[in-house]
Design an enzyme around this catalytic site. Structure first.
Site, PDB file in Angstrom:
ATOM      1  N   GLY A   1    -173.013 -36.512  57.404  1.00  0.00           N
ATOM      2  CA  GLY A   1    -173.534 -37.628  57.274  1.00  0.00           C
ATOM      3  C   GLY A   1    -173.961 -37.826  55.631  1.00  0.00           C
ATOM      4  O   GLY A   1    -174.792 -38.509  55.188  1.00  0.00           O
TER       5      GLY A   1
ATOM      6  N   SER B   1    -164.301 -39.855  57.366  1.00  0.00           N
ATOM      7  CA  SER B   1    -164.869 -40.572  56.331  1.00  0.00           C
ATOM      8  C   SER B   1    -165.098 -39.548  55.310  1.00  0.00           C
ATOM      9  O   SER B   1    -165.394 -38.474  55.407  1.00  0.00           O
ATOM     10  CB  SER B   1    -166.289 -41.408  56.729  1.00  0.00           C
ATOM     11  OG  SER B   1    -166.077 -42.152  57.722  1.00  0.00           O
TER      12      SER B   1
ATOM     13  N   GLU C   1    -169.125 -40.803  63.338  1.00  0.00           N
ATOM     14  CA  GLU C   1    -168.119 -39.729  62.957  1.00  0.00           C
ATOM     15  C   GLU C   1    -168.352 -38.870  64.263  1.00  0.00           C
ATOM     16  O   GLU C   1    -167.357 -38.312  64.670  1.00  0.00           O
ATOM     17  CB  GLU C   1    -168.625 -39.111  61.665  1.00  0.00           C
ATOM     18  CG  GLU C   1    -168.157 -39.537  60.591  1.00  0.00           C
ATOM     19  CD  GLU C   1    -168.784 -38.756  59.248  1.00  0.00           C
ATOM     20  OE1 GLU C   1    -168.077 -39.092  58.114  1.00  0.00           O
ATOM     21  OE2 GLU C   1    -169.636 -38.233  59.392  1.00  0.00           O
TER      22      GLU C   1
ATOM     23  N   ALA D   1    -166.785 -32.715  55.869  1.00  0.00           N
ATOM     24  CA  ALA D   1    -168.345 -31.894  56.139  1.00  0.00           C
ATOM     25  C   ALA D   1    -168.846 -31.803  54.783  1.00  0.00           C
ATOM     26  O   ALA D   1    -168.223 -31.444  53.785  1.00  0.00           O
ATOM     27  CB  ALA D   1    -168.051 -30.678  56.831  1.00  0.00           C
TER      28      ALA D   1
ATOM     29  N   GLY E   1    -172.430 -39.218  53.492  1.00  0.00           N
ATOM     30  CA  GLY E   1    -171.823 -40.610  53.232  1.00  0.00           C
ATOM     31  C   GLY E   1    -172.420 -41.641  54.168  1.00  0.00           C
ATOM     32  O   GLY E   1    -172.383 -42.947  54.090  1.00  0.00           O
TER      33      GLY E   1
ATOM     34  N   ASP F   1    -161.846 -34.587  59.959  1.00  0.00           N
ATOM     35  CA  ASP F   1    -162.878 -35.116  59.138  1.00  0.00           C
ATOM     36  C   ASP F   1    -163.344 -34.147  58.134  1.00  0.00           C
ATOM     37  O   ASP F   1    -163.089 -33.029  58.425  1.00  0.00           O
ATOM     38  CB  ASP F   1    -164.217 -35.539  60.077  1.00  0.00           C
ATOM     39  CG  ASP F   1    -165.033 -36.684  59.545  1.00  0.00           C
ATOM     40  OD1 ASP F   1    -165.031 -37.095  58.498  1.00  0.00           O
ATOM     41  OD2 ASP F   1    -165.940 -37.152  60.316  1.00  0.00           O
TER      42      ASP F   1
END
Length: 278
Positions: free
Chosen positions: A141, A71, A149, A129, A143, A127
């Site tokens: 985190g 994400s 995740e 970071a 977002g 992903d």
């Protein structure tokens, strides 16, 4: 091949650099002033994200794989490149999302959507970071998607991180100033906040929504605490201690999980860092 430390510097073709290509209509970054400076910095960071994402997808995604889709803003470029390769190379790729955002990206590009019920074992997860330290410990985190995740990353044989140069730090807190996100059950946010401060100091804030009254609510229906720490800790011990507090769902500390990180740089290169021991 066994990689250690900084292992690669990928020089990208000049035509791929938005800010440095001779055909660009933008003035060179060094000549920008005032508001234009901010615009150029943003463009440079976005291009760095894109190059990191494209390089990671090209290096780690192969035919007939199940891929975890992270994400955040950098993942947008990863899914763009993944979709491009699926079309051009006729790849058979199954995608497992980490959030509502990731799911929408997969659907938007017409990629094959799945979940951990049908595909509990992933070949690779990619992903972003919020911060990456020298040991490839991550803060994630920003977002609000940290729990899903981490679950998806934990199900993958290989977990790869993509980021721009602003996320690269020697120690935690060097670049990221918003603290460690911690997902909590709503009724526990006050006692959890108090306990974290008692154990480790610093300050804890309940993350509030933007364009919304009240706190941020995660995809899981929980709240997010942001713990602003005052010093460098033994992050594995901190993560384990916070996880033991009743009401904590997950922390945004990803310790010993990332295998490799790709950083897009200001000058168009992609720097690749491998975990020392994985």
């Amino acid at each position: 091949m066994n990689f250690r430390g900084w292992v690669a510097f990928v020089k990208l073709p000049p035509a791929s650099l938005l800010l440095l290509s001779s055909g660009s209509s933008r003035r060179p970054f060094v000549h920008a002033t005032g508001p234009e400076t901010s615009t150029c910095v943003v463009n440079m960071a976005e291009e760095a994200k894109k190059q990191a994402a494209y390089t990671a997808v090209d290096n780690h995604v192969q035919n007939n794989q199940v891929v975890g889709i992270g994400s955040g803003s950098t993942i947008v470029y990863a899914v763009d490149r993944l979709a491009e390769r699926v079309r051009q190379e006729k790849l058979n790729i199954i995608c497992v999302p980490t959030s509502f955002q990731a799911r929408q990206l997969i659907l938007k590009h017409g990629l094959m959507l799945s979940d951990l019920d049908r595909n509990p074992e992933l070949d690779v997860a990619i992903d972003g970071a919020d911060e990456v330290d020298a040991d490839l410990t991550l803060i994630k985190g920003g977002g609000g998607c940290l729990t899903q995740e981490k679950i998806v990353a934990g199900c993958a044989r290989h977990f790869v991180v993509i980021a721009d140069y602003r996320k690269d730090s020697k120690v935690m807190g060097e670049q990221w100033k918003k603290g460690v996100p911690i997902e909590v059950v709503p009724m526990a946010h006050v006692p959890v906040s108090r306990k974290i401060v008692q154990l480790f100091g610093g300050g804890v804030n309940l993350r509030m929504g933007v364009s919304k009254a009240g706190p941020v609510v995660t995809d899981n229906g929980n709240f997010i605490l942001d713990w602003k720490f005052e010093r460098v800790h033994r992050w594995k011990d901190v993560h384990q201690a916070i996880k033991m507090i009743p009401g904590v769902v997950e922390t945004g500390l990803f310790v010993g999980m990332a295998e490799r990180a790709y950083f897009g740089t200001e000058d168009g290169r992609v720097e690749v860092r491998q975990a020392s021991v994985h």
